[in-house]
Design an enzyme around this catalytic site. Structure first.
Site, PDB file in Angstrom:
ATOM      1  N   LYS A  69     -42.885  34.276  -6.797  1.00  0.00           N
ATOM      2  CA  LYS A  69     -43.045  33.528  -5.543  1.00  0.00           C
ATOM      3  C   LYS A  69     -42.269  32.233  -5.679  1.00  0.00           C
ATOM      4  O   LYS A  69     -42.417  31.517  -6.659  1.00  0.00           O
ATOM      5  CB  LYS A  69     -44.537  33.211  -5.321  1.00  0.00           C
ATOM      6  CG  LYS A  69     -44.817  32.504  -4.016  1.00  0.00           C
ATOM      7  CD  LYS A  69     -45.001  33.484  -2.885  1.00  0.00           C
ATOM      8  CE  LYS A  69     -44.961  32.856  -1.513  1.00  0.00           C
ATOM      9  NZ  LYS A  69     -43.620  32.468  -1.031  1.00  0.00           N
ATOM     10  N   LYS A  93     -47.228  26.340 -11.480  1.00  0.00           N
ATOM     11  CA  LYS A  93     -47.933  25.905 -10.268  1.00  0.00           C
ATOM     12  C   LYS A  93     -48.864  27.013  -9.779  1.00  0.00           C
ATOM     13  O   LYS A  93     -50.025  26.775  -9.481  1.00  0.00           O
ATOM     14  CB  LYS A  93     -46.891  25.576  -9.190  1.00  0.00           C
ATOM     15  CG  LYS A  93     -47.437  24.775  -8.036  1.00  0.00           C
ATOM     16  CD  LYS A  93     -46.370  24.576  -6.969  1.00  0.00           C
ATOM     17  CE  LYS A  93     -45.164  23.834  -7.507  1.00  0.00           C
ATOM     18  NZ  LYS A  93     -44.125  23.647  -6.472  1.00  0.00           N
ATOM     19  N   LYS A 105     -37.606  31.427  -7.904  1.00  0.00           N
ATOM     20  CA  LYS A 105     -36.922  30.443  -7.055  1.00  0.00           C
ATOM     21  C   LYS A 105     -35.542  30.969  -6.736  1.00  0.00           C
ATOM     22  O   LYS A 105     -34.986  31.798  -7.471  1.00  0.00           O
ATOM     23  CB  LYS A 105     -36.805  29.097  -7.773  1.00  0.00           C
ATOM     24  CG  LYS A 105     -36.636  27.915  -6.852  1.00  0.00           C
ATOM     25  CD  LYS A 105     -37.952  27.486  -6.207  1.00  0.00           C
ATOM     26  CE  LYS A 105     -37.792  26.335  -5.256  1.00  0.00           C
ATOM     27  NZ  LYS A 105     -39.080  25.750  -4.863  1.00  0.00           N
ATOM     28  N   THR A 189     -47.497  21.521   2.505  1.00  0.00           N
ATOM     29  CA  THR A 189     -47.186  20.783   1.278  1.00  0.00           C
ATOM     30  C   THR A 189     -47.729  19.362   1.392  1.00  0.00           C
ATOM     31  O   THR A 189     -48.387  18.841   0.485  1.00  0.00           O
ATOM     32  CB  THR A 189     -45.666  20.778   1.028  1.00  0.00           C
ATOM     33  OG1 THR A 189     -45.239  22.140   0.959  1.00  0.00           O
ATOM     34  CG2 THR A 189     -45.308  20.076  -0.264  1.00  0.00           C
ATOM     35  N   ASN A 220     -39.682  17.675   5.328  1.00  0.00           N
ATOM     36  CA  ASN A 220     -40.891  18.450   5.584  1.00  0.00           C
ATOM     37  C   ASN A 220     -42.074  17.901   4.780  1.00  0.00           C
ATOM     38  O   ASN A 220     -43.162  17.708   5.316  1.00  0.00           O
ATOM     39  CB  ASN A 220     -40.621  19.918   5.229  1.00  0.00           C
ATOM     40  CG  ASN A 220     -41.864  20.772   5.312  1.00  0.00           C
ATOM     41  OD1 ASN A 220     -42.586  20.928   4.342  1.00  0.00           O
ATOM     42  ND2 ASN A 220     -42.139  21.308   6.488  1.00  0.00           N
ATOM     43  N   SER A 357     -48.550  29.521   1.633  1.00  0.00           N
ATOM     44  CA  SER A 357     -47.667  30.699   1.596  1.00  0.00           C
ATOM     45  C   SER A 357     -48.467  31.926   1.137  1.00  0.00           C
ATOM     46  O   SER A 357     -48.295  33.033   1.652  1.00  0.00           O
ATOM     47  CB  SER A 357     -46.510  30.479   0.625  1.00  0.00           C
ATOM     48  OG  SER A 357     -45.464  29.784   1.266  1.00  0.00           O
TER      49      SER A 357
END
Ligand code: NAD
Length: 433
Positions: A69, A93, A105, A189, A220, A357
């Site tokens: 992810k 994380k 990523k 976030t 963001n 997410s």
């Protein structure tokens, strides 16, 4: 890995935490290297008829705890080393938050602001064409990161559906709501960071009205967080973006700064041309000056490697909440620790994005969509619970909060790696039957 490798620096955090855990040698060995690193060339037909080839990357660092992810970054400085480091952080994380994902990523080396909207769409679709065999809802799931947004996620999901010949929303999160996105993902976030800040500062008797805040990065993550903190009564005295920053001792009027910046964005345009610096009512300052302001709370929310051994001695904030990934180098960490500055680490503070997410992925797979209150309530309870856990580890072992977060993540990762391993069958080099 070279000596100035970002990944090497990132993995030093792992080393520091390892001495406090009883993780098996198998697990340590497996976590030293990324599992899969893919480098693709993406040919794009430009609006003037010429062909330009861009370099793209997708890294799956570890998928022991679930499918990979991680977001996709569009930036001129994107490199394999950076993407591997970001995938490394995602692994820890997801484990720190107890999400059933591994870390991944992606990125493209590009200045997206120099592309037209159609060129950007062709590039995004070309990226998916190149990596389609390496992603999927049970393999590796994409999301937005720096200079990518819900519109780009929508193009990516659509391209994947065309290739697979079925509708597959769970391959990408951070999509437009109309394509199966989750309510609350856009602000997640910032919202997660806000919940962590609001839970941690009272431990120091720090009330919002008497707390000054400086935020680097107004996108963001940083822009929405600035607004949430302003609304909660914090004095946000400085904010910045790639062009520089603004400062006001008595506090900035954040909603008007956001409105002005957003006003420069055309309808449906992915990027705005404007900068916070164009808000004429305030003093200007550089990004470097912002980091050194005498404030209570400093929030890096732009890019990695912003707080280094060079500027760490001049940092005056009492608390740093890392909203960006990897904003502090390991050398700077030691200096900040010696100055008694509390650093709340990225793998906790910015985990609200990946947590929602995860909620989006769950909603896509179940077909049942949640109201905004449910998304935010679930986010708050999960991120605050994990923050309290990390806080308790730091207190009980007398270690920095970053080390505590890694200890917390490694214990979950180590358990999973050992559970699928065969090491116990091999004692002193002999098979055990
Ligand atoms: P974004 O593209 O929305 O905004 C980036 C901001 O950083 C912009 O305001 C830009 O002007 C500013 N910026 C760029 N270069 C800068 C520089 N050299 N100095 C100061 N400011 C600069 O990106 P975002 O999604 O807000 O991401 C910001 C950080 O948060 C990144 O480190 C990202 O990895 C991290 N993050 C984002 C998410 C998410 O869901 N968006 C989740 C977790 C972590």
């Amino acid at each position: 890995m070279t000596n100035d490798s970002l990944l090497l620096d990132a993995s030093q955090r792992l080393e520091q935490a390892l001495k406090y855990t009883s993780i098996s040698e198998d697990a340590i060995e497996s976590l030293k290297f990324p599992q899969t690193s893919l480098n693709v060339s993406i040919p794009v037909r430009m609006d003037d008829g010429s062909l330009q080839v861009f370099q793209g990357y997708r890294v799956r660092y570890d998928d022991t705890r679930g499918p990979g992810k991680g977001g996709v970054r569009y930036h001129p400085n994107v490199s394999m080393d950076e993407v591997q480091s970001l995938a490394f952080w995602m692994t820890f994380k997801c484990a720190a938050l107890g999400l059933p994902f591994g870390g991944a990523k992606g990125g493209i080396t590009v200045n997206p602001k120099a592309l037209s909207r159609l060129e950007l769409e062709r590039l995004s679709r070309g990226y998916i064409d190149a990596i389609a065999d390496f992603i999927g809802p049970d393999v590796d799931i994409l999301a937005p990161d720096v200079y990518t947004n819900s519109m780009i996620m929508g193009w990516m999901m659509d391209e994947y559906n065309i290739i697979r010949r079925h509708i597959c929303p769970a391959v990408v999160t951070g999509k437009p709501i109309s394509m199966g996105g989750s309510l609350g993902r856009e602000a997640a976030t910032a919202m997660g960071a806000y919940f962590v800040i609001a839970a941690m500062l009272p431990k120091f008797d720090q009330v919002p009205q008497a707390t000054t805040v400086a935020i680097q990065g107004f996108g963001n993550a940083g822009g929405i967080l600035a607004e949430l903190m302003f609304a909660a009564g914090y004095q946000v005295v400085a904010v910045s973006d790639s062009k520089g920053g603004i400062y006001a001792k008595q506090g900035l009027d954040i909603p008007s700064v956001r409105r002005r910046k957003e006003a420069t964005r055309g309808i449906q345009e992915p990027y705005c041309d404007g900068s916070v610096c164009e808000t004429k009512d305030y003093d200007l300052l550089t990004n470097e000056e912002l980091l050194k302001l005498d404030v209570d709370v400093l929030i890096p929310a732009a890019l990695e490697n912003q707080i280094t051994e060079v500027n760490a001695p001049d940092i005056k904030a009492k608390f740093i909440f890392e909203v960006a990934n990897g904003p502090t180098t390991s050398a700077a960490d030691k200096i900040l620790e010696s100055k008694g500055i509390y650093v709340f680490p990225d793998i906790l503070v910015n985990a609200g994005g990946v947590t929602v997410s995860y909620f989006e992925w769950v909603q896509n797979r179940s077909g049942l969509y949640w109201v905004l209150e449910e998304v935010n309530q679930r986010l708050k309870s999960r991120i605050v619970e994990e923050a309290e856990h990390i806080w308790a580890i730091a207190r009980d072992l007398t270690v920095p909060l970053r080390t505590a977060a890694y200890i917390h993540a490694i214990s979950r990762l180590g358990e999973a790696i050992s559970a699928k391993g065969t090491r116990d069958y091999y004692v002193n080099g002999h098979g055990k039957h």
